[in-house]
Motif scaffolding. Structure first.
Motif, PDB file in Angstrom:
ATOM      1  N   GLY A   1      18.444  40.095   1.069  1.00 22.63           N
ATOM      2  CA  GLY A   1      19.118  41.135   1.674  1.00 22.63           C
ATOM      3  C   GLY A   1      19.688  42.127   0.862  1.00 22.63           C
ATOM      4  N   CYS A   2      19.507  43.354   1.733  1.00 21.92           N
ATOM      5  CA  CYS A   2      19.941  44.558   1.388  1.00 21.92           C
ATOM      6  C   CYS A   2      21.333  44.871   1.791  1.00 21.92           C
ATOM      7  CB  CYS A   2      19.028  45.659   1.774  1.00 21.92           C
ATOM      8  SG  CYS A   2      19.506  47.422   1.515  1.00 21.92           S
ATOM      9  N   VAL A   3      22.209  44.743   1.169  1.00 26.75           N
ATOM     10  CA  VAL A   3      23.583  44.821   1.678  1.00 26.75           C
ATOM     11  C   VAL A   3      24.069  46.087   1.928  1.00 26.75           C
ATOM     12  CG1 VAL A   3      23.937  42.337   1.244  1.00 26.75           C
ATOM     13  CG2 VAL A   3      24.492  44.197  -0.657  1.00 26.75           C
ATOM     14  N   PHE A   4      23.581  46.970   0.982  1.00 24.63           N
ATOM     15  CA  PHE A   4      23.905  48.520   1.299  1.00 24.63           C
ATOM     16  C   PHE A   4      22.854  49.197   2.047  1.00 24.63           C
ATOM     17  CE2 PHE A   4      26.873  47.332  -2.048  1.00 24.63           C
ATOM     18  CZ  PHE A   4      28.001  47.597  -1.379  1.00 24.63           C
TER      19      PHE A   4
ATOM     20  N   ASN B   1      23.800  36.272   5.713  1.00 23.26           N
ATOM     21  CA  ASN B   1      22.389  35.821   5.482  1.00 23.26           C
ATOM     22  C   ASN B   1      21.933  34.611   6.501  1.00 23.26           C
ATOM     23  OD1 ASN B   1      22.135  37.839   3.781  1.00 23.26           O
ATOM     24  ND2 ASN B   1      21.484  36.731   1.902  1.00 23.26           N
TER      25      ASN B   1
ATOM     26  N   GLN C   1      21.037  39.763   7.362  1.00 21.40           N
ATOM     27  CA  GLN C   1      19.876  39.663   7.025  1.00 21.40           C
ATOM     28  C   GLN C   1      19.273  38.432   7.532  1.00 21.40           C
ATOM     29  OE1 GLN C   1      17.983  37.912   4.362  1.00 21.40           O
ATOM     30  NE2 GLN C   1      16.388  39.755   3.518  1.00 21.40           N
TER      31      GLN C   1
ATOM     32  N   GLU D   1      20.418  48.133  -8.246  1.00 20.95           N
ATOM     33  CA  GLU D   1      21.170  47.066  -7.461  1.00 20.95           C
ATOM     34  C   GLU D   1      20.751  45.811  -8.031  1.00 20.95           C
ATOM     35  OE1 GLU D   1      21.369  47.125  -3.467  1.00 20.95           O
ATOM     36  OE2 GLU D   1      21.837  45.142  -3.165  1.00 20.95           O
TER      37      GLU D   1
ATOM     38  N   SER E   1      29.685  43.730  -2.487  1.00 23.91           N
ATOM     39  CA  SER E   1      29.501  43.212  -1.134  1.00 23.91           C
ATOM     40  C   SER E   1      28.904  41.720  -1.568  1.00 23.91           C
ATOM     41  CB  SER E   1      28.553  43.851  -0.373  1.00 23.91           C
ATOM     42  OG  SER E   1      28.114  43.188   0.614  1.00 23.91           O
TER      43      SER E   1
ATOM     44  N   HIS F   1      29.553  43.646   7.691  1.00 23.92           N
ATOM     45  CA  HIS F   1      29.058  44.908   7.923  1.00 23.92           C
ATOM     46  C   HIS F   1      27.316  44.943   7.940  1.00 23.92           C
ATOM     47  CE1 HIS F   1      26.954  45.237   3.712  1.00 23.92           C
ATOM     48  NE2 HIS F   1      28.254  44.372   3.251  1.00 23.92           N
TER      49      HIS F   1
ATOM     50  N   ALA G   1      28.633  40.297   4.129  1.00 22.23           N
ATOM     51  CA  ALA G   1      27.409  40.223   4.976  1.00 22.23           C
ATOM     52  C   ALA G   1      27.109  38.926   5.366  1.00 22.23           C
ATOM     53  CB  ALA G   1      26.419  40.972   4.380  1.00 22.23           C
TER      54      ALA G   1
ATOM     55  N   LEU H   1      19.060  43.676   9.191  1.00 23.02           N
ATOM     56  CA  LEU H   1      17.931  43.858   8.425  1.00 23.02           C
ATOM     57  C   LEU H   1      16.974  42.508   8.449  1.00 23.02           C
ATOM     58  CD1 LEU H   1      20.010  44.863   5.387  1.00 23.02           C
ATOM     59  CD2 LEU H   1      18.541  46.356   6.743  1.00 23.02           C
TER      60      LEU H   1
END
Lengths: 125, 432
Positions: free
Chosen positions: A112-115, B202, B229, B108, B160, B226, B200, B274
């Protein structure tokens, strides 16, 4: 990676080399709404920097030619010197932006790309 | 279609799968010395030279299994998490690795597990990530993300937290192997939110929860997440032990329209939905599902090109989910991260791919030159090598056009090690 365009009819990605969509048959070039194929992939920040630097260098050389008398042949930068200068610029750019190479691509990280917005900003260097 | 997605399992089959006991007993992890990486020799020599392509490729994202210790023992867990690995990095080693990541250009760091908060130095690691100017995110099953741990995460600088939600309460609890895990996960989302951390969700998609995705979306709205995925459950680790849970390739014909309709709802609600790297490829909904990318479609596998994966003992891979056995390029205890990234053959693999690597259907596929067989994790889990991936919407559509479909059948079970794989056969059959 070759650029692809979206068929406006069936919404499938197709290669810009196609004259018609292989999935629905729509003539790709005949549709004004179809995105034109990009002639080259989007440049990375490093590549843009190099192009800019090359333009500046060209302008500087041209300006120099207009304002100075012809230099001694030994005073002219050789192709090898130009390449060395470009390589130096590339190395400096790499040092400054280690993530800015051409391998930066539009992928999401596993788990997951959380941003996503920020990530995409990064990826659109 | 979204309101009433078809269930790939008929009621009787669903009841049987829901009630099935664990096919393989715990203990959760083999003894020290039996880990796949140790058994097969991971320290291959590094190349002498660093090439231009190795310098051009930089790891934007690092996904780091900080510990394999876990307070859940999910029945679809690829790493078979539970007990910690016998040789996990100490906090000092981990913070040193953070600094190496920053020097290499990582932007990241997503910490995963196991459960991150079960590592004794997890807050120190997060602090170091932030101190080095990288983004810090965390993925959790949520069972033990108490208000206190959420507060610690916030103080350390976690930006996050993504909590795994895999369906309605019964389905989630079944997949996670623990009654109460759904309630804990939902509470974890609320705890993180109350601590001031964006949240978020998943979700792994499989046959048990495909028709429950709208329910998960409702929960996402409810907890003000927000992002969402989604990715397919991949048959590695414990997931390989339960083939009835896994989607079949033709289930994608049902899944993708559903995902597209949920994506439209997510866009309207300003939730970033996503598509994971194994959701693809190039079907009629691709431009919607990947609308957040520059090209509006997937790229080929990014392992070792822009993605870095690290196991809790310091083993380095191009993607955290790839099998340890053949994808570890080295260990940070015996080489620097930079050297492993730039000079190990495993990390170089995706930089050096050729057309010859594609095989099977993907060999002649229209999209082959850009897709290259999609997710290496999925392809490798099925066939032991990349370059052919039946979990592809375009491929399922083409098979359907021919009145055919593909079905995967397990022919031999997995060993029982983290990220191990079973043996699978691919069956072509007439569409029913």
């Amino acid at each position: 990676m070759p650029s692809m365009v979206l068929c406006p009819s069936c919404k499938r990605h197709v290669f810009p080399r196609e004259t018609s969509c292989p999935f629905c048959g729509l003539a790709i070039s005949a549709d004004p709404g179809a995105a034109p194929p990009s002639p080259t992939p989007e440049m990375s920040r490093g590549q843009r920097y190099l192009v800019g630097a090359a333009i500046v260098a060209t302008v500087a050389v041209a300006a120099g030619c207009n304002t100075k008398p012809a230099r001694d042949p030994n005073d002219v930068q050789t192709q090898e010197e130009l390449e060395r200068a470009h390589q130096k610029q590339m190395d400096e750019e790499q040092e400054r932006h280690p993530g800015g190479g051409p391998c930066v691509n539009n992928v999401c990280p596993p788990y997951g790309c959380v941003f996503p917005d920020e990530a995409c900003d990064i990826l659109r260097v | 279609m979204e309101d009433r997605p078809n269930d790939p399992l008929d009621p009787e089959k669903r009841r049987a799968v829901m009630q099935a006991t664990r096919p393989r007993g715990l203990p959760l992890l083999p003894r020290a010395g039996q880990m796949a990486s140790e058994a097969r020799g991971k320290h291959l020599p590094l190349a002498d030279e660093v090439r231009a392509i190795d310098l051009e490729c930089r790891p934007i994202y690092a996904v780091w299994e900080l510990t394999l210790a876990c307070d859940l023992a999910c029945r679809h867990c690829g790493s078979r998490a539970g007990a910690s690995r016998p040789d996990e990095l100490t906090t000092a080693e981990a913070t040193d690795l953070v600094r190496q990541m920053a020097a290499l250009g990582v932007r990241e760091v997503a910490l995963i597990g196991g459960e991150v908060y079960l590592h004794e130095g997890w807050t120190e690691v997060v602090r170091e990530i932030r101190r080095m100017g990288m983004q810090s995110t965390l993925v959790t099953g949520g069972r033990g993300l108490t208000p206190e741990r959420a507060r610690l995460a916030k103080e350390a600088g976690v930006q996050s937290i993504a909590v795994s939600i895999d369906g309605t309460e019964p389905t989630h609890d079944r997949l996670r192997g623990l009654t109460g895990s759904y309630a804990a996960a939902v509470q974890a989302l609320r705890n993180a939110r109350e601590a001031g951390i964006p949240v978020a969700v998943n979700t792994q998609v499989n046959r048990l929860n495909l028709c429950e995705l709208p329910h998960i979306f409702d929960l996402i709205l409810d907890v003000s997440a927000h992002g969402w995925q989604v990715q397919l459950t991949v048959p590695v680790g414990r997931a390989a032990d339960e083939p009835d849970v896994l989607l079949q390739p033709y289930d994608l014909l049902e899944l993708f329209p559903l995902l597209a309709s949920l994506k439209a709802r997510a866009d309207a609600a300003r939730i970033k939905m996503l598509a994971g790297n194994n959701i693809g490829y190039y079907g009629p909904f691709e431009h919607l599902l990947r609308s957040y990318t520059t090209e509006k479609h997937a790229d080929s596998c990014s392992a070792g090109r822009s993605t870095l994966g690290i196991e809790s003992n310091g083993d380095v891979k191009g993607c955290p989910s790839l099998p340890t056995e053949s994808w570890v390029g080295g260990n940070v205890r015996s080489a620097s991260l930079r050297d492993i990234w730039e000079r190990s053959s495993a990390l170089r693999h995706m930089r050096d791919r050729t057309e010859e690597e594609r095989w099977g259907y993907c060999r002649t596929c229209y999209y082959g030159e850009v897709c290259r067989g999609g997710c290496t994790w999925m392809a490798t889990a099925l066939f032991g090598k990349p370059g052919n991936n039946p979990y592809c919407h375009h491929r399922a559509l083409e098979m359907q056009r021919l009145g055919k479909r593909e079905r995967v059948v397990r022919v031999a079970p997995a060993e029982g090690l983290p990220f191990d794989r079973a043996s699978w056969a691919l069956v072509d059959e007439d569409l029913r």
